[in-house]
Design an enzyme around this catalytic site. Structure first.
Site, PDB file in Angstrom:
ATOM      1  N   LYS A  58      38.209 -24.585   1.190  1.00 17.34           N
ATOM      2  CA  LYS A  58      37.149 -25.211   1.991  1.00 17.34           C
ATOM      3  C   LYS A  58      36.133 -24.158   2.447  1.00 17.34           C
ATOM      4  CE  LYS A  58      40.191 -28.959   3.294  1.00 17.34           C
ATOM      5  NZ  LYS A  58      41.132 -29.541   4.244  1.00 17.34           N
ATOM      6  N   GLN A 102      43.388 -28.569  10.159  1.00 14.07           N
ATOM      7  CA  GLN A 102      44.182 -28.732   8.938  1.00 14.07           C
ATOM      8  C   GLN A 102      45.552 -29.315   9.297  1.00 14.07           C
ATOM      9  OE1 GLN A 102      43.020 -28.076   5.739  1.00 14.07           O
ATOM     10  NE2 GLN A 102      44.909 -29.033   5.074  1.00 14.07           N
ATOM     11  N   ASP A 125      36.555 -34.973   9.369  1.00 17.57           N
ATOM     12  CA  ASP A 125      37.643 -35.621   8.621  1.00 17.57           C
ATOM     13  C   ASP A 125      37.571 -37.143   8.775  1.00 17.57           C
ATOM     14  OD1 ASP A 125      39.253 -34.178   6.937  1.00 17.57           O
ATOM     15  OD2 ASP A 125      40.574 -33.425   8.521  1.00 17.57           O
TER      16      ASP A 125
END
Ligand code: NDP
Length: 312
Positions: A58, A102, A125
């Site tokens: 990422k 994460q 997200d």
């Protein structure tokens, strides 16, 4: 007279992700000209090897596109309160547009509380209940931060000109990160949607009715050729690593490239759809190189979008 069955169209996630990233790089350059740089903060708690690989990829993609990124790596022993304080500090910083935690987090951390602490305007997200609610309300996709994997599926369908309006779609799986949000996105795009899960009776009869099948189950080769209507579009979200010669032979008989890769690495990836079912499809996403390739591109897209929306 002989009739020929057309070969299925391969929906190449790598090509589509490259298109999206190139558009985003141009948008980031334009943002810089206007005086701002989209910024992403990634929080990685502890040292989970798979998470470290995802996070590195990422951060690397941010650099490729000109997006500012920073990593925060609290120790695995960090408490929920300490992580809440970190999220609050990132919420308060003007130059941070996106905050990504994460997952999975260590068991002692209250994941739901932490995800809900992220400013919804920075929730790249798309897991915050406010953003989930906006999706459910039918707010247009360009105005919301939606979960990356299902948003990537919608991009694949749109860019590949697969019709959705009025089509029958069957989603197998009802997780909050894939199954439910893709079902809502398909409904919002005017498909007629059925959601199936482990308690569904007569699954094959239902999937055989579908113009579009989305498989998000987490079981190697679960959707077989008998479960698919010829000509249907198959979206395979599953990522399953197989490690036995029996499975290799079951899913990839006579596939020299797969056998060679397996001999080298001792494993290969298969989706939730038996590759034999792809032969019947009108179009399908391969594994690897299908939906999985889109997820990071959509995270980047959400970061650039968050930067744009936050500035009105
Ligand atoms: P979950 O384990 O959270 O959900 C799986 C779903 O499949 C559940 O709703 C479950 O039903 C359903 N299911 C399980 N067994 C059956 C069955 N026998 N018949 C019908 N339905 C069944 O998984 P995720 O949604 O997180 O992920 C699904 C797959 O997608 C995984 O392989 C994962 O690795 C992959 N994935 C890929 C991503 C990408 O970037 N490409 C991103 C996220 C996930 P029930 O609710 O009743 O238990």
């Amino acid at each position: 007279m002989t009739s020929t069955v057309p070969s299925p169209l391969v929906l190449d996630g790598i090509v589509i992700a490259a298109q999206i990233k190139s558009e985003l790089a141009a948008e980031v350059a334009a943002a810089r000209d206007r005086g701002y740089v989209p910024g992403l903060a990634v929080i990685l708690v502890g040292e989970v090897p798979a998470s470290q690989i995802y996070v590195r990829s990422k951060v690397k993609t941010c650099a490729e596109l000109g997006i500012y990124s920073e990593m925060h790596t609290p120790d695995a022993s960090a408490t929920t309160e300490e992580l809440l304080a970190l999220v609050a500090s990132l919420n308060a910083r003007e130059e941070i547009d996106g905050i990504l935690i994460q997952l999975p987090l260590p068991a002692h951390v209250d994941t739901a509380r932490l995800l809900e602490a992220i400013d919804p305007a920075k929730d790249v997200d798309g897991f915050h209940p406010i953003n989930a609610g906006r999706l459910l309300n039918g707010t247009p996709m360009e105005k919301i931060l939606a979960p990356c994997t299902p948003a990537g599926i919608m991009e694949v369908l749109r860019r590949s000109k697969i019709p959705v309006r009025g089509q029958r779609a069957v989603v197998i799986g009802r997780s909050n990160i894939v199954g439910k949000p893709i079902a809502v996105m398909l409904v919002n795009a005017s498909a007629t949607v059925t959601v199936c899960h482990s308690q569904t009776r007569g699954l094959a009869e239902i999937t055989r009715e579908a113009d579009i099948v989305v498989a998000a189950i987490g079981r190697a080769g679960f959707v077989t050729a008998e479960m698919v209507r010829p000509g249907a579009t198959i979206i395979d979200v599953g990522i399953n690593r197989i490690t036995t010669a029996e499975e290799l032979e079951q899913f990839f008989p006579g596939d020299a490239a797969r056998h060679a890769g397996f001999a080298k690495r001792g494993s290969t990836l298969v989706g939730d759809v038996d590759p034999a079912a792809f032969a019947l499809a009108g179009a399908y996403t391969p594994v690897p190189g299908g939906v999985g390739a889109l997820t990071i591109a959509m995270l980047m897209s959400n970061t650039v979008k968050a930067a744009r929306l936050r500035r009105g």
